[in-house]
Design a protein around this motif. Structure first.
Motif, PDB file in Angstrom:
ATOM      1  N   PRO A   1      10.756   6.552  -0.800  1.00  0.00           N
ATOM      2  CA  PRO A   1      10.183   5.243  -0.447  1.00  0.00           C
ATOM      3  C   PRO A   1       9.526   4.536  -1.625  1.00  0.00           C
ATOM      4  N   ASP A   2       8.837   5.287  -2.489  1.00  0.00           N
ATOM      5  CA  ASP A   2       8.169   4.665  -3.636  1.00  0.00           C
ATOM      6  C   ASP A   2       9.185   4.095  -4.624  1.00  0.00           C
ATOM      7  N   VAL A   3      10.238   4.849  -4.866  1.00  0.00           N
ATOM      8  CA  VAL A   3      11.289   4.387  -5.774  1.00  0.00           C
ATOM      9  C   VAL A   3      12.002   3.173  -5.180  1.00  0.00           C
ATOM     10  N   ALA A   4      12.326   3.250  -3.897  1.00  0.00           N
ATOM     11  CA  ALA A   4      12.998   2.127  -3.237  1.00  0.00           C
ATOM     12  C   ALA A   4      12.137   0.871  -3.283  1.00  0.00           C
ATOM     13  N   SER A   5      10.831   1.037  -3.071  1.00  0.00           N
ATOM     14  CA  SER A   5       9.918  -0.107  -3.103  1.00  0.00           C
ATOM     15  C   SER A   5       9.864  -0.735  -4.491  1.00  0.00           C
ATOM     16  N   ALA A   6       9.842   0.108  -5.523  1.00  0.00           N
ATOM     17  CA  ALA A   6       9.802  -0.405  -6.898  1.00  0.00           C
ATOM     18  C   ALA A   6      11.068  -1.190  -7.227  1.00  0.00           C
ATOM     19  N   TRP A   7      12.216  -0.670  -6.815  1.00  0.00           N
ATOM     20  CA  TRP A   7      13.475  -1.372  -7.079  1.00  0.00           C
ATOM     21  C   TRP A   7      13.564  -2.665  -6.267  1.00  0.00           C
ATOM     22  N   LEU A   8      13.025  -2.650  -5.048  1.00  0.00           N
ATOM     23  CA  LEU A   8      13.032  -3.871  -4.240  1.00  0.00           C
ATOM     24  C   LEU A   8      12.176  -4.953  -4.895  1.00  0.00           C
ATOM     25  N   ASP A   9      11.003  -4.576  -5.389  1.00  0.00           N
ATOM     26  CA  ASP A   9      10.156  -5.546  -6.090  1.00  0.00           C
ATOM     27  C   ASP A   9      10.881  -6.112  -7.314  1.00  0.00           C
ATOM     28  N   THR A  10      11.608  -5.246  -8.013  1.00  0.00           N
ATOM     29  CA  THR A  10      12.380  -5.709  -9.171  1.00  0.00           C
ATOM     30  C   THR A  10      13.465  -6.687  -8.743  1.00  0.00           C
ATOM     31  N   LEU A  11      14.154  -6.371  -7.656  1.00  0.00           N
ATOM     32  CA  LEU A  11      15.204  -7.262  -7.162  1.00  0.00           C
ATOM     33  C   LEU A  11      14.635  -8.630  -6.799  1.00  0.00           C
ATOM     34  N   LEU A  12      13.486  -8.655  -6.147  1.00  0.00           N
ATOM     35  CA  LEU A  12      12.877  -9.929  -5.764  1.00  0.00           C
ATOM     36  C   LEU A  12      12.505 -10.752  -6.995  1.00  0.00           C
ATOM     37  N   ASP A  13      12.029 -10.077  -8.043  1.00  0.00           N
ATOM     38  CA  ASP A  13      11.727 -10.792  -9.292  1.00  0.00           C
ATOM     39  C   ASP A  13      13.003 -11.282  -9.970  1.00  0.00           C
ATOM     40  N   VAL A  14      14.041 -10.472  -9.909  1.00  0.00           N
ATOM     41  CA  VAL A  14      15.321 -10.839 -10.522  1.00  0.00           C
ATOM     42  C   VAL A  14      15.927 -12.059  -9.829  1.00  0.00           C
ATOM     43  N   ILE A  15      15.786 -12.133  -8.509  1.00  0.00           N
ATOM     44  CA  ILE A  15      16.352 -13.254  -7.750  1.00  0.00           C
ATOM     45  C   ILE A  15      15.812 -14.587  -8.260  1.00  0.00           C
ATOM     46  N   ASP A  16      14.547 -14.603  -8.654  1.00  0.00           N
ATOM     47  CA  ASP A  16      13.952 -15.843  -9.169  1.00  0.00           C
ATOM     48  C   ASP A  16      14.645 -16.336 -10.434  1.00  0.00           C
ATOM     49  N   LEU A  17      15.304 -15.432 -11.150  1.00  0.00           N
ATOM     50  CA  LEU A  17      15.879 -15.772 -12.454  1.00  0.00           C
ATOM     51  C   LEU A  17      17.391 -15.957 -12.424  1.00  0.00           C
ATOM     52  N   LEU A  18      18.015 -15.675 -11.291  1.00  0.00           N
ATOM     53  CA  LEU A  18      19.475 -15.735 -11.209  1.00  0.00           C
ATOM     54  C   LEU A  18      19.957 -17.081 -10.679  1.00  0.00           C
ATOM     55  N   PRO A  19      21.116 -17.530 -11.124  1.00  0.00           N
ATOM     56  CA  PRO A  19      21.700 -18.762 -10.572  1.00  0.00           C
ATOM     57  C   PRO A  19      22.076 -18.576  -9.101  1.00  0.00           C
ATOM     58  N   LYS A  20      22.105 -19.681  -8.389  1.00  0.00           N
ATOM     59  CA  LYS A  20      22.423 -19.651  -6.961  1.00  0.00           C
ATOM     60  C   LYS A  20      23.784 -19.018  -6.699  1.00  0.00           C
ATOM     61  N   GLU A  21      24.747 -19.283  -7.563  1.00  0.00           N
ATOM     62  CA  GLU A  21      26.095 -18.763  -7.357  1.00  0.00           C
ATOM     63  C   GLU A  21      26.119 -17.231  -7.414  1.00  0.00           C
ATOM     64  N   VAL A  22      25.356 -16.665  -8.343  1.00  0.00           N
ATOM     65  CA  VAL A  22      25.301 -15.206  -8.464  1.00  0.00           C
ATOM     66  C   VAL A  22      24.610 -14.597  -7.248  1.00  0.00           C
ATOM     67  N   ILE A  23      23.538 -15.233  -6.796  1.00  0.00           N
ATOM     68  CA  ILE A  23      22.819 -14.731  -5.620  1.00  0.00           C
ATOM     69  C   ILE A  23      23.739 -14.710  -4.407  1.00  0.00           C
ATOM     70  N   LYS A  24      24.496 -15.781  -4.237  1.00  0.00           N
ATOM     71  CA  LYS A  24      25.387 -15.857  -3.079  1.00  0.00           C
ATOM     72  C   LYS A  24      26.503 -14.827  -3.162  1.00  0.00           C
ATOM     73  N   LYS A  25      27.032 -14.629  -4.349  1.00  0.00           N
ATOM     74  CA  LYS A  25      28.166 -13.722  -4.516  1.00  0.00           C
ATOM     75  C   LYS A  25      27.755 -12.254  -4.486  1.00  0.00           C
ATOM     76  N   GLU A  26      26.652 -11.920  -5.141  1.00  0.00           N
ATOM     77  CA  GLU A  26      26.301 -10.518  -5.349  1.00  0.00           C
ATOM     78  C   GLU A  26      25.220  -9.993  -4.406  1.00  0.00           C
ATOM     79  N   ILE A  27      24.349 -10.871  -3.899  1.00  0.00           N
ATOM     80  CA  ILE A  27      23.171 -10.390  -3.169  1.00  0.00           C
ATOM     81  C   ILE A  27      23.214 -10.728  -1.685  1.00  0.00           C
TER      82      ILE A  27
END
Length: 384
Positions: A122-148
């Motif tokens: 759970p701790d590892v999953a939570s850390a990666w989820l926080d990273t993903l949420l931060d990454v989403i802020d930096l990715l283009p909309k097209e990448v978010i739609k295609k990959e996430i």
């Protein structure tokens, strides 16, 4: 066993630095005897910490992407917590500093992040989820739609684990502000509505806290028809945790709503929440006292004089909750123990003390929020 050696120039000292990655054949990673030693683990963590510097250095960039990054991705699913946390930080820095093209990042680092969110730890999953949420802020909309987007929707299915559905709630909340309303309505809204009705109260509460983000992406009309009915139901949930989330979301969503919606839906809903909190004297009561100032500020322009007086009287009640003599005397009396139910004096007294703590917190929050409640101004308005 073969060592991968990468040399790069330390940007802070100007010195050439050699880093080694002990290459372990993937076929042997499942065998306990072949797991890396503590020394190898430390060396690998050092390499991961230095990935941003390796990729920043033009001399080591290509070799790092060709040899080191694939090995890092290969072993992460078996790595210990320290290595996982090092990778979460390094992967985010790589995107923040634009060290690789977005397309390359999406094909390598982003895929690892998405897979690691499902870690059994759970701790590892939570850390990666926080990273993903931060990454989403930096990715283009097209990448978010295609990959996430597709990955997030699949995590929200009822057949998935509670951990996966909780992750889905937070991801959907984050990406909802990235898309056009018609995309949200078609792709995201059905999953949101399903999670609001989830069998697990933690999932319902988590999705409830993301409803204001979804509403901002949808717009007013879709919010009124699709989000508000869910929110009203969640504020009446059987679980206190969900009702608290509902109240906080009502506060966050106020700025999106028009006067008519506030008058016909929100004000009656807030009054009902307040009344239920006082009657139940549960964990929602201190939260109501905390949020009352923001609530009153948000709906002030839509209140009649009669409604303003109601909120003034309610605020007075919050300030005195638990101080009435009849309640005080009843709470200090030793409770009757129901032997058939296996009750104990200690547990009943604990419940009493917990209730007293809630009531004290309620009065404290009421005092703290007095300046923003604007009750004095309301009183003057009513008197004139």
């Amino acid at each position: 066993m073969e060592d991968i050696e990468v040399c790069y120039k330390n940007t802070s000292t100007g010195e050439n630095v050699n880093l080694f990655w002990d290459e372990v054949p993937s076929s042997s990673l499942d065998e306990e005897d072949d797991l890396p030693s503590s020394g190898q683990e430390v060396q690998r963590i050092s390499v991961i910490h230095n990935l941003p510097d390796l990729l920043r250095d033009t001399e080591s960039h290509d070799e790092c992407m060709r040899r080191v990054v694939p090995k890092v991705r290969e072993v992460l699913h078996l790595a210990q917590t320290d290595m996982q946390l090092a990778a979460t930080s390094a992967f985010l820095q790589i995107l923040q500093k634009n060290l690789v093209p977005i397309q390359n990042y999406s094909q390598t680092f982003l895929q690892t992040i998405l897979n690691s969110v499902d870690s059994k730890d759970p701790d590892v999953a939570s850390a990666w989820l926080d990273t993903l949420l931060d990454v989403i802020d930096l990715l283009p909309k097209e990448v978010i739609k295609k990959e996430i987007l597709g990955s997030a929707i699949s995590k929200g299915q009822l057949a998935q684990s509670v951990q996966s559905r909780l992750a889905c709630c937070r991801i959907l909340g984050k990406i909802s502000t990235k898309f056009e309303p018609f995309v949200i309505k078609k792709e995201i809204l059905p999953v949101v509505q399903s999670l609001c009705q989830d069998v697990d109260y933690e999932v319902r509460g988590c999705m409830c806290r993301q409803l204001d983000c979804v509403a901002r992406g949808l717009g007013l009309e879709a919010t009124k028809s699709a989000i508000l009915p869910e929110l009203v139901e969640l504020t009446n949930d059987e679980e206190c945790h969900v009702r608290i989330a509902g109240l906080e979301t009502v506060v966050n969503i106020l700025s999106l709503l028009d006067a008519e919606t506030c008058g016909t839906t929100i004000i009656p809903l807030v009054c009902k929440i307040c009344q239920q909190a006082v009657q139940a004297e549960d964990a929602t009561l201190p939260v109501v006292a905390t949020q009352l100032g923001k609530l009153c500020h948000g709906i002030a322009d839509n209140l009649t004089d009669e409604q303003k007086q109601w909120f003034i009287d309610f605020y007075k009640k919050l300030c005195h909750v638990g101080l009435e003599k009849n309640k005080a005397s009843s709470r200090v009396t030793t409770p009757v123990i129901d032997k058939d139910r296996g009750g104990s004096k200690e547990s009943d007294l604990t419940d009493i003390f917990e209730l007293e703590d809630k009531l004290v917190e309620c009065r404290k929050n009421s005092a703290f929020n007095f300046p923003c409640n604007g009750f004095i101004l309301w009183c003057k308005t009513i008197q004139t």
